[in-house]
Design an enzyme around this catalytic site. Structure first.
Site, PDB file in Angstrom:
ATOM      1  N   ASP A  10      39.868  34.339  41.155  1.00  0.00           N
ATOM      2  CA  ASP A  10      39.488  34.827  39.830  1.00  0.00           C
ATOM      3  C   ASP A  10      37.956  34.817  39.757  1.00  0.00           C
ATOM      4  OD1 ASP A  10      39.741  35.356  36.949  1.00  0.00           O
ATOM      5  OD2 ASP A  10      39.073  33.274  36.730  1.00  0.00           O
ATOM      6  N   ASP A  12      35.609  34.770  36.366  1.00  0.00           N
ATOM      7  CA  ASP A  12      34.973  33.931  35.341  1.00  0.00           C
ATOM      8  C   ASP A  12      35.569  32.528  35.305  1.00  0.00           C
ATOM      9  OD1 ASP A  12      33.192  35.975  33.994  1.00  0.00           O
ATOM     10  OD2 ASP A  12      35.137  36.980  33.858  1.00  0.00           O
ATOM     11  N   LYS A 185      48.437  39.791  37.377  1.00  0.00           N
ATOM     12  CA  LYS A 185      47.759  39.693  38.669  1.00  0.00           C
ATOM     13  C   LYS A 185      48.763  39.494  39.797  1.00  0.00           C
ATOM     14  CE  LYS A 185      43.420  37.624  36.976  1.00  0.00           C
ATOM     15  NZ  LYS A 185      42.486  36.480  37.122  1.00  0.00           N
ATOM     16  N   ASP A 208      41.440  29.844  36.688  1.00  0.00           N
ATOM     17  CA  ASP A 208      41.157  28.883  35.610  1.00  0.00           C
ATOM     18  C   ASP A 208      41.757  29.270  34.265  1.00  0.00           C
ATOM     19  OD1 ASP A 208      39.196  31.059  35.204  1.00  0.00           O
ATOM     20  OD2 ASP A 208      38.400  29.720  33.657  1.00  0.00           O
ATOM     21  N   ASN A 211      45.629  34.053  32.268  1.00  0.00           N
ATOM     22  CA  ASN A 211      46.062  35.224  33.019  1.00  0.00           C
ATOM     23  C   ASN A 211      46.149  34.957  34.527  1.00  0.00           C
ATOM     24  OD1 ASN A 211      43.256  35.157  33.481  1.00  0.00           O
ATOM     25  ND2 ASN A 211      43.093  37.384  33.546  1.00  0.00           N
TER      26      ASN A 211
END
Length: 263
Positions: A10, A12, A185, A208, A211
């Site tokens: 991921d 962010d 995802k 984190d 999603n």
């Protein structure tokens, strides 16, 4: 014997810190994985135009974008799901009625319906990206992989009630990704795994946010960052340290993909 692995990251809160920088230990760790011949893959809700600079900095040419709606392996598009054009037209008109901005995302572009919209401005300032180009009619000439709806969490309720066949994935105070129900995802990752021909036992993922839940549930080796939401930590195989505390490096060392002596 093929020892090639796939590691999904991921962006962010995982690859980049709160100030949107990539820790030096993360850069070195990913470079090490690449030298070993492993796939290093971005897996994000963002569109490509919002992470090209991260790709360049980390030398990553593979990604699962728009929460699985778009998948690229070694620079080649292998999967693309687009939104129904009638739905896009309808929700755009509905958002205009409420003075909410809509963002249209695809492989090439990210366009916005409103100039100087406060939530769009705050979001892109937060991401340290320029305000996107404005074209309220972009969706009428182009396909769209994912929409971004810019409204408050309370205001989002009217959309959830009206568009029950779609999922609204909230990010912060600014808005939500909009995609068909069931998309995630994880679905994009499955497309990537099938294309690469690598068994699930050799697939790893770091995340984190909410999603990332499907992603970490799918793979056998799902790593939650120390700064992850509790819902993700509950499904993770391991919880590493915070993103800005060498979390990627320590997680890879736990997985024995990088030697413990590596610095």
């Amino acid at each position: 014997m093929n020892n090639k692995k796939i590691i999904f990251f991921d962006i962010d809160g995982t690859l980049v810190t709160n100030d949107k920088t990539i820790p030096e230990s993360t850069k070195k760790a990913i470079q090490y994985l690449q030298k070993k011949g492993h796939y290093t893959v971005i897996a994000t809700g963002r569109g490509p135009s919002m992470f090209h600079h991260i790709q360049k900095e980390l030398n990553i040419s593979s990604y699962v974008a728009f929460n699985g709606q778009l998948v690229v392996c070694d620079g080649i598009e292998i999967h693309s799901e687009t939104l129904d054009s009638e739905f896009v037209e309808d929700i755009t008109a509905f958002a205009n009625q409420h003075n909410h901005a809509i963002g249209f995302g695809n492989q090439k572009d990210f366009m916005i319906t409103h100039a100087n919209h406060p939530l769009v401005k705050d979001n892109f300032l937060h991401l340290k990206l320029d305000y996107p180009a404005v074209d309220p009619n972009y969706h009428r000439q182009h396909t769209v992989n994912q929409l971004n709806l810019f409204c408050t969490e309370q205001e989002e309720g009217i959309y959830k009630e009206k568009y029950t066949d779609y999922t609204f994935v909230r990010w912060g105070d600014f808005g939500a990704d909009v995609l068909p129900s069931g998309s995630s995802k994880a679905l994009g990752i499955q497309k990537f795994i099938e294309h690469a021909g690598i068994d699930l036992e050799h697939v790893y993922a770091f995340g984190d946010g909410k999603n990332d839940i499907e992603m970490l549930t799918l793979v056998e080796n799902g790593i939650a960052m120390g700064n992850a939401v509790n819902e993700l930590k509950d499904v993770a195989s391991y919880i590493t340290t915070y993103c800005d505390q060498n979390g990627i490096l320590y997680g890879l060392q736990y997985l024995e993909l990088i030697e413990s002596s590596f610095k």
